[in-house]
Scaffold this motif. Structure first.
Motif: not given
Length: 261
Positions: A35-47
């Motif tokens: 879950l943290t890997t997926g969240m980190g991926e999309t959060a990074s792109d979003l930021l």
């Protein structure tokens, strides 16, 4: 790989006597890690889209430093402190891989082996100094430093590897299927006696990164890029909510704490 015996060959009694700064490896560990890997991926792109690459990297770096300062300051494993640091590593690790590719134009075919060599170097130095790579020995500042350096390298490597397969023709769903199958290999190899506990753990740990990132990208990105088009924001929020729920449960139940075992 759901028990501490997969990570160290010492007797259970001696393992539990350690005051570790990391959680026990249970099914919850692997679920939250993905879950943290997926969240980190999309959060990074979003930021990066909302703030721009440079401010996003700066913000991610500051958040990572702050979370690790807290993690190093506490004297025992605390679920929300540890997993907050993992989330920040995930976000910044994604940014590190993306900066090489997008900002500097380094192809994934080069960044993936680069991060692989970096991870191997961390492991080699860690083992040369401490004579172990087991996560059941993270009870000194030095070992904790090696541990988090390895974690950061695994996230960067996994990001580059996942993007490499996704852009090489497999797509995000195809990559998720590939890495979903791949993560079973070290577990089965260890069960069959062909792979020792520590390398089995770290191999699976690396694979969780492209697995979770590929799933999150597939959910969040548009149809033109082979995704479901749910949006980076909604996917980030949904995966964050899931992380909060699991970590909250572990913080209360302490089912991943050796002290409660």
């Amino acid at each position: 790989m759901t028990t501490e015996h997969l990570l160290d060959d010492r007797p259970r009694a001696s393992l539990r006597a350690l005051a570790n700064k990391v959680p026990e490896v249970t099914a919850y560990f692997w679920i939250i890690k993905v879950l943290t890997t997926g969240m980190g991926e999309t959060a990074s792109d979003l930021l990066a889209k909302a703030l721009g690459p440079v401010p996003a990297v700066a913000l991610g770096g500051l958040a990572l430093v702050a979370s690790l300062v807290v993690q190093f300051a506490v004297r025992r494993y605390i679920a929300w402190v540890y997993w907050t640091a993992v989330v920040m590593v995930s976000v910044f690790g994604t940014m590190a891989a993306d900066v090489l590719h997008v900002g500097l134009g380094v192809p994934y075919t080069l960044s993936t082996p680069f991060f692989l060599v970096a991870l191997a170097a961390v492991f080699a130095l860690w083992y040369a100094v401490e004579r172990t790579l087991s996560i059941h020995g993270i009870r000194t500042r030095r070992r904790e430093t090696f541990y988090w350096a390895a974690v950061l390298a695994t996230f960067a490597l996994g990001t580059a590897a996942g993007d490499l397969t996704a852009t090489a023709g497999l797509g995000y769903l195809g990559s998720a299927v590939l890495f979903g199958a791949a993560i079973c290999v070290p577990a089965l190899a260890h069960r069959a006696g062909a792979l020792k506990a520590v390398p089995a753990f770290w191999t699976a740990y690396v694979i969780t990164r492209p697995l979770g990132a590929s799933l999150a990208d597939w959910m969040g990105l548009g149809h033109s890029r082979g995704g479901l088009g749910l949006g980076l924001g909604p996917v980030t929020l949904a995966w964050t909510a899931a992380i909060v729920c699991f970590v909250g449960y572990l913080a209360v139940s302490r089912r991943d704490s050796s002290a409660a075992a």
